[in-house]
Scaffold this motif. Structure first.
Motif, PDB file in Angstrom:
ATOM      1  N   PRO A  90      52.826  -4.904  -8.353  1.00  0.00           N
ATOM      2  CA  PRO A  90      54.102  -5.111  -7.496  1.00  0.00           C
ATOM      3  C   PRO A  90      53.731  -6.163  -6.392  1.00  0.00           C
ATOM      4  O   PRO A  90      54.887  -6.673  -5.875  1.00  0.00           O
ATOM      5  CB  PRO A  90      54.126  -3.678  -6.742  1.00  0.00           C
ATOM      6  N   ILE A  91      52.506  -6.779  -6.257  1.00  0.00           N
ATOM      7  CA  ILE A  91      52.086  -7.773  -5.565  1.00  0.00           C
ATOM      8  C   ILE A  91      51.675  -8.997  -6.151  1.00  0.00           C
ATOM      9  O   ILE A  91      50.544  -8.971  -6.728  1.00  0.00           O
ATOM     10  CB  ILE A  91      51.338  -7.309  -4.339  1.00  0.00           C
ATOM     11  N   ASP A  92      52.551  -9.949  -6.240  1.00  0.00           N
ATOM     12  CA  ASP A  92      52.045 -11.216  -6.969  1.00  0.00           C
ATOM     13  C   ASP A  92      50.796 -11.967  -6.228  1.00  0.00           C
ATOM     14  O   ASP A  92      50.691 -11.826  -4.980  1.00  0.00           O
ATOM     15  CB  ASP A  92      53.197 -12.205  -6.958  1.00  0.00           C
ATOM     16  N   ILE A  93      49.998 -12.334  -7.248  1.00  0.00           N
ATOM     17  CA  ILE A  93      49.104 -13.306  -6.527  1.00  0.00           C
ATOM     18  C   ILE A  93      49.197 -14.701  -7.065  1.00  0.00           C
ATOM     19  O   ILE A  93      49.578 -14.802  -8.350  1.00  0.00           O
ATOM     20  CB  ILE A  93      47.530 -12.811  -6.675  1.00  0.00           C
ATOM     21  N   HIS A  94      48.860 -15.791  -6.213  1.00  0.00           N
ATOM     22  CA  HIS A  94      49.008 -17.064  -6.928  1.00  0.00           C
ATOM     23  C   HIS A  94      47.677 -17.975  -6.259  1.00  0.00           C
ATOM     24  O   HIS A  94      47.275 -17.464  -5.315  1.00  0.00           O
ATOM     25  CB  HIS A  94      50.386 -17.627  -6.054  1.00  0.00           C
ATOM     26  N   ARG A  95      47.630 -19.081  -6.770  1.00  0.00           N
ATOM     27  CA  ARG A  95      46.544 -20.193  -6.329  1.00  0.00           C
ATOM     28  C   ARG A  95      47.073 -21.471  -6.957  1.00  0.00           C
ATOM     29  O   ARG A  95      47.720 -21.391  -7.839  1.00  0.00           O
ATOM     30  CB  ARG A  95      45.358 -19.605  -6.676  1.00  0.00           C
ATOM     31  N   VAL A  96      46.423 -22.190  -6.044  1.00  0.00           N
ATOM     32  CA  VAL A  96      46.884 -23.732  -6.375  1.00  0.00           C
ATOM     33  C   VAL A  96      45.521 -24.317  -6.826  1.00  0.00           C
ATOM     34  O   VAL A  96      44.507 -24.294  -6.187  1.00  0.00           O
ATOM     35  CB  VAL A  96      47.411 -24.524  -5.170  1.00  0.00           C
ATOM     36  N   ILE A  97      45.577 -24.945  -8.049  1.00  0.00           N
ATOM     37  CA  ILE A  97      44.515 -25.723  -8.502  1.00  0.00           C
ATOM     38  C   ILE A  97      43.995 -26.939  -7.964  1.00  0.00           C
ATOM     39  O   ILE A  97      44.879 -28.063  -7.990  1.00  0.00           O
ATOM     40  CB  ILE A  97      44.585 -26.153 -10.130  1.00  0.00           C
ATOM     41  N   ASP A  98      43.119 -26.956  -7.177  1.00  0.00           N
ATOM     42  CA  ASP A  98      42.833 -27.980  -6.350  1.00  0.00           C
ATOM     43  C   ASP A  98      41.153 -28.327  -6.127  1.00  0.00           C
ATOM     44  O   ASP A  98      40.465 -27.593  -5.553  1.00  0.00           O
ATOM     45  CB  ASP A  98      43.037 -28.147  -4.815  1.00  0.00           C
ATOM     46  N   TYR A  99      40.599 -29.154  -7.166  1.00  0.00           N
ATOM     47  CA  TYR A  99      39.349 -29.013  -7.242  1.00  0.00           C
ATOM     48  C   TYR A  99      38.486 -29.632  -5.875  1.00  0.00           C
ATOM     49  O   TYR A  99      37.246 -29.280  -6.090  1.00  0.00           O
ATOM     50  CB  TYR A  99      38.845 -30.086  -8.291  1.00  0.00           C
ATOM     51  N   SER A 100      39.108 -30.010  -5.116  1.00  0.00           N
ATOM     52  CA  SER A 100      38.608 -30.513  -3.785  1.00  0.00           C
ATOM     53  C   SER A 100      38.234 -29.259  -2.948  1.00  0.00           C
ATOM     54  O   SER A 100      37.275 -29.178  -2.132  1.00  0.00           O
ATOM     55  CB  SER A 100      39.486 -31.193  -2.809  1.00  0.00           C
ATOM     56  N   ASP A 101      38.851 -28.012  -3.429  1.00  0.00           N
ATOM     57  CA  ASP A 101      38.451 -26.815  -2.758  1.00  0.00           C
ATOM     58  C   ASP A 101      36.960 -26.281  -3.162  1.00  0.00           C
ATOM     59  O   ASP A 101      36.638 -25.484  -2.300  1.00  0.00           O
ATOM     60  CB  ASP A 101      39.427 -25.609  -3.254  1.00  0.00           C
ATOM     61  N   LEU A 102      36.540 -26.787  -3.947  1.00  0.00           N
ATOM     62  CA  LEU A 102      35.310 -26.424  -4.302  1.00  0.00           C
ATOM     63  C   LEU A 102      34.052 -26.646  -3.689  1.00  0.00           C
ATOM     64  O   LEU A 102      32.861 -26.207  -3.481  1.00  0.00           O
ATOM     65  CB  LEU A 102      34.902 -27.056  -5.932  1.00  0.00           C
ATOM     66  N   MET A 103      34.519 -27.719  -2.481  1.00  0.00           N
ATOM     67  CA  MET A 103      33.681 -28.250  -1.576  1.00  0.00           C
ATOM     68  C   MET A 103      32.871 -26.939  -0.857  1.00  0.00           C
ATOM     69  O   MET A 103      31.735 -27.158  -0.188  1.00  0.00           O
ATOM     70  CB  MET A 103      33.836 -29.247  -0.814  1.00  0.00           C
ATOM     71  N   VAL A 104      33.741 -25.834  -0.431  1.00  0.00           N
ATOM     72  CA  VAL A 104      33.481 -24.845   0.218  1.00  0.00           C
ATOM     73  C   VAL A 104      32.418 -24.128  -0.291  1.00  0.00           C
ATOM     74  O   VAL A 104      31.703 -23.212   0.385  1.00  0.00           O
ATOM     75  CB  VAL A 104      34.594 -23.861   0.392  1.00  0.00           C
ATOM     76  N   LEU A 105      32.068 -24.346  -1.607  1.00  0.00           N
ATOM     77  CA  LEU A 105      30.780 -23.633  -2.286  1.00  0.00           C
ATOM     78  C   LEU A 105      29.520 -24.197  -1.537  1.00  0.00           C
ATOM     79  O   LEU A 105      28.531 -23.355  -1.596  1.00  0.00           O
ATOM     80  CB  LEU A 105      30.573 -24.091  -3.596  1.00  0.00           C
ATOM     81  N   LEU A 106      29.776 -25.325  -0.790  1.00  0.00           N
ATOM     82  CA  LEU A 106      28.590 -25.645   0.190  1.00  0.00           C
ATOM     83  C   LEU A 106      28.185 -24.479   1.176  1.00  0.00           C
ATOM     84  O   LEU A 106      27.049 -24.712   1.920  1.00  0.00           O
ATOM     85  CB  LEU A 106      28.647 -27.004   0.652  1.00  0.00           C
ATOM     86  N   LEU A 107      28.927 -23.680   1.445  1.00  0.00           N
ATOM     87  CA  LEU A 107      28.893 -22.658   2.614  1.00  0.00           C
ATOM     88  C   LEU A 107      28.388 -21.461   1.998  1.00  0.00           C
ATOM     89  O   LEU A 107      28.039 -20.681   2.923  1.00  0.00           O
ATOM     90  CB  LEU A 107      30.282 -22.288   3.283  1.00  0.00           C
ATOM     91  N   LEU A 108      27.933 -21.229   0.763  1.00  0.00           N
ATOM     92  CA  LEU A 108      27.415 -20.126   0.165  1.00  0.00           C
ATOM     93  C   LEU A 108      26.054 -19.697   0.776  1.00  0.00           C
ATOM     94  O   LEU A 108      25.371 -18.812   0.742  1.00  0.00           O
ATOM     95  CB  LEU A 108      27.189 -20.310  -1.329  1.00  0.00           C
ATOM     96  N   PRO A 109      25.229 -20.903   1.241  1.00  0.00           N
ATOM     97  CA  PRO A 109      24.022 -20.337   1.954  1.00  0.00           C
ATOM     98  C   PRO A 109      24.021 -19.502   3.128  1.00  0.00           C
ATOM     99  O   PRO A 109      23.300 -18.703   3.496  1.00  0.00           O
ATOM    100  CB  PRO A 109      23.211 -21.824   2.307  1.00  0.00           C
TER     101      PRO A 109
END
Length: 235
Positions: A90-109
Motif C-alpha cells: 500500500p506504500i510505494d517506494i521509489h529511488r532515483v538512479i544517481d551514481y554520485s550517491d555512491l560517494m556516501v559509501l565513504l561514510l561506512l567507517p
C-alpha cells in the motif's frame, strides 16, 4: 542477544530525525545538491546499526551488507524488485538512479567504528524506552516517501498521476492540451481510479434483490441509463 543501545543512542536517533525532516521538508523547501545527498548520508550511517540490532550475528559485517545493498538499490538491477514490491504494497517506494550517491559509501567507517566499539553507547543512550518504540518508526521513515497526497510520481516510469487535485492556470483547456502535446506529454484520465471512487455512489444508486440469490436473476439492480450518465460526467 540484541543490543538495544545500537538504536537507542543519540547518533542513530539523530540520523532518523534528519532523514525524516529532510525527505519531507528540506528537499522541497531548500532543494539543493546538499539536501539531495543528506538522506543518503544519514541512511548509510543508521542502516548498519539497524541491521546489527535486527541480526546480532552480523556484527561489523552489517556494514558490508549495507554497502552492497545500497549499491544494488542505486542500480538499475533493483527496478524489478521495486515494481514487484509496489504492486503488492500500500506504500510505494521509489529511488532515483544517481551514481554520485555512491560517494556516501565513504561514510561506512563511521558505523563500523560505532558497532565494533558499541560500549561507547553506554554514555549516550535513552534507557527508559523500549527498542520497539524506535524500531517501528525507523522502518516507516526508511520506507516512507515524501509525495503529496494529491499526486504520485514514479521515477522509474516517468508517470505522474493526479488524484482529486485542483489547480488554476491562465489558459483554456484546449490551449493547455495543445501546449502539452507540443512537449510530447500525453494526458489521460485514470478511469479505473474514477470508477473506484464512485463505487459507494453506485451502490447507493441501485438495490440488492435477496430473492435473486436463490431464485436466480440479477442480484444487484441499477438503472443503466442513470449509471452511464453519472460515469460519463466524471470521465
Amino acid at each position: 542477544m540484541r543490543n538495544k543501545n545500537l538504536i537507542l543512542n543519540y547518533v542513530f536517533l539523530s540520523c532518523v530525525i534528519v532523514l525524516f525532516v529532510n525527505d519531507h521538508f528540506f528537499k522541497f523547501q531548500y532543494t539543493s545538491w546538499f539536501t539531495g545527498k543528506l538522506s543518503d548520508a544519514v541512511g548509510i550511517i543508521l542502516l548498519p546499526m539497524l541491521m546489527t540490532f535486527a541480526f546480532p550475528k552480523l556484527k561489523e559485517n552489517s556494514v558490508f551488507a549495507s554497502g552492497l545493498f545500497f549499491v544494488f538499490w542505486k542500480s538499475p538491477f533493483s527496478e524489478n524488485f521495486i515494481k514487484m514490491y509496489n504492486a503488492i504494497s500500500p506504500i510505494d517506494i521509489h529511488r532515483v538512479i544517481d551514481y554520485s550517491d555512491l560517494m556516501v559509501l565513504l561514510l561506512l567507517p563511521i558505523p563500523y567504528f560505532l558497532i565494533k566499539n558499541d560500549h561507547i553507547f553506554e554514555n549516550f543512550v535513552i534507557r527508559k524506552i523500549h527498542a520497539a518504540v524506535v524500531l517501528f518508526p525507523t522502518v516507516f521513515v526508511l520506507m516512507s516517501t515524501s509525495q503529496s497526497n494529491g499526486y504520485t510520481y514514479s521515477p522509474e516510469t516517468g508517470k505522474l498521476a493526479f488524484r482529486d487535485f485542483n489547480f488554476e492556470m491562465k489558459k483554456t483547456e484546449s490551449d493547455l492540451l495543445k501546449k502539452l502535446d507540443e512537449q510530447h506529454i500525453k494526458v489521460v484520465k485514470d478511469t479505473v481510479q474514477i470508477l473506484q471512487s464512485l463505487r459507494y455512489e453506485i451502490s447507493a444508486m441501485g438495490k440488492f434483490d435477496q430473492d435473486a440469490i436463490t431464485k436466480g436473476g440479477d442480484i444487484f439492480k441499477v438503472d443503466n441509463a442513470v449509471l452511464r450518465k453519472r460515469i460519463e460526467e466524471r470521465i
